[in-house]
Design a protein around this motif. Structure first.
Motif, mmCIF file in Angstrom:
data_model
loop_
_atom_site.group_PDB
_atom_site.id
_atom_site.type_symbol
_atom_site.label_atom_id
_atom_site.label_comp_id
_atom_site.label_asym_id
_atom_site.label_seq_id
_atom_site.Cartn_x
_atom_site.Cartn_y
_atom_site.Cartn_z
ATOM 1 N N VAL A 67 -5.664 14.914 -16.426
ATOM 2 C CA VAL A 67 -6.343 13.696 -15.968
ATOM 3 C C VAL A 67 -5.534 13.030 -14.861
ATOM 4 C CG1 VAL A 67 -7.490 13.265 -18.177
ATOM 5 C CG2 VAL A 67 -5.259 12.246 -17.729
ATOM 6 N N ASP A 68 -6.218 12.277 -14.019
ATOM 7 C CA ASP A 68 -5.552 11.499 -12.981
ATOM 8 C C ASP A 68 -4.802 10.345 -13.612
ATOM 9 O OD1 ASP A 68 -6.435 12.931 -10.693
ATOM 10 O OD2 ASP A 68 -8.384 11.935 -10.834
ATOM 11 N N VAL A 69 -3.562 10.124 -13.141
ATOM 12 C CA VAL A 69 -2.744 9.017 -13.631
ATOM 13 C C VAL A 69 -2.615 7.941 -12.566
ATOM 14 C CG1 VAL A 69 -0.435 8.352 -14.406
ATOM 15 C CG2 VAL A 69 -1.455 10.501 -15.198
ATOM 16 N N ALA A 70 -2.236 8.346 -11.347
ATOM 17 C CA ALA A 70 -2.003 7.361 -10.288
ATOM 18 C C ALA A 70 -2.187 8.008 -8.924
ATOM 19 C CB ALA A 70 -0.598 6.782 -10.398
ATOM 20 N N LEU A 71 -2.414 7.155 -7.951
ATOM 21 C CA LEU A 71 -2.514 7.560 -6.554
ATOM 22 C C LEU A 71 -1.603 6.631 -5.769
ATOM 23 C CD1 LEU A 71 -4.047 9.323 -4.443
ATOM 24 C CD2 LEU A 71 -5.708 7.459 -4.298
ATOM 25 N N TRP A 81 3.401 0.512 0.400
ATOM 26 C CA TRP A 81 2.822 1.494 -0.511
ATOM 27 C C TRP A 81 1.733 0.834 -1.334
ATOM 28 C CZ3 TRP A 81 3.846 6.599 -0.616
ATOM 29 C CH2 TRP A 81 4.960 7.031 0.099
ATOM 30 N N GLN A 82 0.630 1.530 -1.499
ATOM 31 C CA GLN A 82 -0.459 1.062 -2.342
ATOM 32 C C GLN A 82 -0.491 1.954 -3.584
ATOM 33 O OE1 GLN A 82 -3.534 1.618 0.597
ATOM 34 N NE2 GLN A 82 -3.686 -0.599 0.903
ATOM 35 N N LEU A 83 -0.459 1.328 -4.743
ATOM 36 C CA LEU A 83 -0.488 2.040 -6.013
ATOM 37 C C LEU A 83 -1.853 1.826 -6.657
ATOM 38 C CD1 LEU A 83 0.949 3.623 -8.282
ATOM 39 C CD2 LEU A 83 1.816 1.416 -9.114
ATOM 40 N N PHE A 84 -2.552 2.929 -6.908
ATOM 41 C CA PHE A 84 -3.882 2.887 -7.502
ATOM 42 C C PHE A 84 -3.849 3.465 -8.909
ATOM 43 C CE2 PHE A 84 -4.566 2.974 -2.980
ATOM 44 C CZ PHE A 84 -5.698 2.216 -2.754
ATOM 45 N N ARG A 85 -4.710 2.949 -9.763
ATOM 46 C CA ARG A 85 -4.914 3.510 -11.098
ATOM 47 C C ARG A 85 -6.358 4.003 -11.173
ATOM 48 N NH1 ARG A 85 -4.811 -2.188 -11.994
ATOM 49 N NH2 ARG A 85 -6.839 -2.910 -12.689
ATOM 50 N N LYS A 86 -6.608 4.913 -12.094
ATOM 51 C CA LYS A 86 -7.950 5.497 -12.199
ATOM 52 C C LYS A 86 -8.767 4.769 -13.253
ATOM 53 C CE LYS A 86 -10.738 8.881 -10.961
ATOM 54 N NZ LYS A 86 -10.448 10.223 -10.571
ATOM 55 N N GLY A 91 -14.926 6.705 -12.793
ATOM 56 C CA GLY A 91 -14.490 7.809 -11.942
ATOM 57 C C GLY A 91 -13.984 7.351 -10.587
ATOM 58 N N LEU A 92 -13.465 6.108 -10.520
ATOM 59 C CA LEU A 92 -13.029 5.533 -9.247
ATOM 60 C C LEU A 92 -11.564 5.115 -9.309
ATOM 61 C CD1 LEU A 92 -16.073 3.164 -8.635
ATOM 62 C CD2 LEU A 92 -15.672 5.404 -7.586
ATOM 63 N N TRP A 93 -10.909 5.159 -8.153
ATOM 64 C CA TRP A 93 -9.548 4.641 -8.038
ATOM 65 C C TRP A 93 -9.619 3.150 -7.777
ATOM 66 C CZ3 TRP A 93 -5.594 7.418 -9.505
ATOM 67 C CH2 TRP A 93 -5.643 8.808 -9.422
#
Length: 119
Positions: A67-71, A81-86, A91-93
């Motif tokens: 699974v996606d954890v972070a972007l 830096w931009q930190l995204f969560r899922k 289904g979106l960041w």
């Protein structure tokens, strides 16, 4: 005239992703607080890095799949830096936070007090 204008446009290559920072992220993830018993992976994407991991909690994937954890995206214009969560349901960041330095973003990701990343 148009060709002269186009030739004057400076094309700046992306500073990210690069192998040095990918390795820094991999090393930093070893000090995370949650799900220390799984091995996350860091993959490159345009302008940054995506972190994914097996889902041991079964909260997101009942079969324990990846699974996606972070972007992590580097904004070269703002030098941050931009930190995204899922949001796994949609289904979106989603943007979580912005940071002046990569280590600060990684500290936020590793601590994850609200379990927004390591679900």
């Amino acid at each position: 005239m148009l060709s002269a204008t186009l030739s004057q446009v400076a094309v700046r290559p992306f500073a990210h992703p690069n192998d040095l920072d990918r390795k820094r992220i991999e090393r930093a993830l070893k000090s995370r607080k949650r799900y220390r018993y799984v091995t996350p992976s860091v993959t490159t994407t345009i302008g940054g890095y995506r972190i994914e991991s097996p889902c041991c909690s079964r909260n997101i994937d009942r079969d324990g799949g990846i699974v996606d954890v972070a972007l992590l995206l580097h904004d070269a214009d703002a030098v941050r830096w931009q930190l995204f969560r899922k949001d796994h349901k949609k289904g979106l960041w989603q943007l979580d936070s912005t940071h002046d330095r990569l280590p600060t973003a990684l500290e936020r990701l590793n601590a994850d007090p609200e379990r927004m990343f390591w679900q």
